[in-house]
Scaffold this active site. Sequence first.
Site, mmCIF file in Angstrom:
data_model
loop_
_atom_site.group_PDB
_atom_site.id
_atom_site.type_symbol
_atom_site.label_atom_id
_atom_site.label_comp_id
_atom_site.label_asym_id
_atom_site.label_seq_id
_atom_site.Cartn_x
_atom_site.Cartn_y
_atom_site.Cartn_z
ATOM 1 N N HIS A 147 2.866 -13.363 -3.965
ATOM 2 C CA HIS A 147 2.267 -12.076 -3.621
ATOM 3 C C HIS A 147 2.737 -11.061 -4.653
ATOM 4 O O HIS A 147 3.936 -10.877 -4.865
ATOM 5 C CB HIS A 147 2.677 -11.619 -2.220
ATOM 6 N N CYS A 148 1.790 -10.390 -5.303
ATOM 7 C CA CYS A 148 2.105 -9.461 -6.382
ATOM 8 C C CYS A 148 1.941 -8.022 -5.895
ATOM 9 O O CYS A 148 0.828 -7.605 -5.542
ATOM 10 C CB CYS A 148 1.203 -9.723 -7.592
ATOM 11 N N VAL A 149 3.032 -7.272 -5.863
ATOM 12 C CA VAL A 149 2.951 -5.886 -5.408
ATOM 13 C C VAL A 149 2.192 -5.016 -6.406
ATOM 14 O O VAL A 149 1.676 -3.951 -6.047
ATOM 15 C CB VAL A 149 4.365 -5.298 -5.186
ATOM 16 N N TRP A 150 2.097 -5.450 -7.661
ATOM 17 C CA TRP A 150 1.390 -4.671 -8.674
ATOM 18 C C TRP A 150 -0.110 -4.642 -8.440
ATOM 19 O O TRP A 150 -0.808 -3.750 -8.942
ATOM 20 C CB TRP A 150 1.670 -5.227 -10.071
ATOM 21 N N ASN A 153 -2.089 -7.691 -3.676
ATOM 22 C CA ASN A 153 -2.872 -8.868 -3.314
ATOM 23 C C ASN A 153 -2.053 -10.112 -3.632
ATOM 24 O O ASN A 153 -1.110 -10.061 -4.425
ATOM 25 C CB ASN A 153 -4.186 -8.890 -4.095
#
Length: 307
Positions: A147-150, A153
């Site tokens: 899971h990519c906080v940037w 999503n």
Amino acid sequence: MEINVFKLCSGLKFLGYLMILLVAAIIAVSYHAIVIVTCGPQLLRGGAHSVLAFAIIMIFHLLLIMLLWSYYRVVFKDPGSVPENWRAVLPEEALEAGSSLNDRPDCVVDTDGLDRRAFCNYCQNGKPPRCHHCSVCQRCVLKMDHHCVWVVNCVGARNYKFFLLFLLSTSFFSLKLYTFMVTTMDTLVLLPGFINFFGEAKDHSSSPSDLAVIFLAFVLNLAFALSLLCFLVMHASLLSSNTTSIEVYEKRGAARWKYNLGRKKNFEQVFGTKKALWFFPLFSKEDVDNIPALHGLDFPIRADPES
């Protein structure tokens, strides 16, 4: 009072929205430093300086377009969700029903008995191969990488290519293949201005605001370029072996990783077979129809996974 850790994890989504604003801010600062402060004035000098400045501005805008396009796709593209009431279907079951497995897009053939029994207690649904539950998104994600906080999503089967392109373009610019290119280019272009920063600040030959923008943009882009270089090397290694960040730990006990089909086929499982589209956040209809891995439910395996 019992605390639900998974509900607390979902609060990371709010942090992700702040990260999107941070990405936008870094792009804005870099754009001002490159186009307005550094290259813009060079266009008026004429000669070789104008030609070089024009070339840099054109390359910058091309990379910026690819960066924003890739970023949009990885943010808004569903990484892949498990169909409701999904379960693995065996070949003999399909034959008894008189249907072809190719006519069942919501099913997958898996010869691993453990995978056939996989079940998510949180989603109350079956788990296809390479699928994992995301504590932030509160759902199972097909071929989940992380899971990519940037991007607020998950990165999974259906948007992994877009994520890799975003990384490349941001690094030459200042953020994660197109991210890397943009960050690196920004750093190189801003390097002379950064070197002259201290002398011009002492002589007051440039406005304080322009000097501050150049200094800030250089430091941000350099930091992102270095960090993204390490990240790109890691994902290049994962891509070459057809492995996700999560599966690195799962395959340690295996003599040979069953999903490793060779570097060329591993690459095509993510980027498709159409070379003209490899560096664009797109897939051809032919690849979408003929490469099951792009859907995230069915994955080809080695003929000798246990050897």
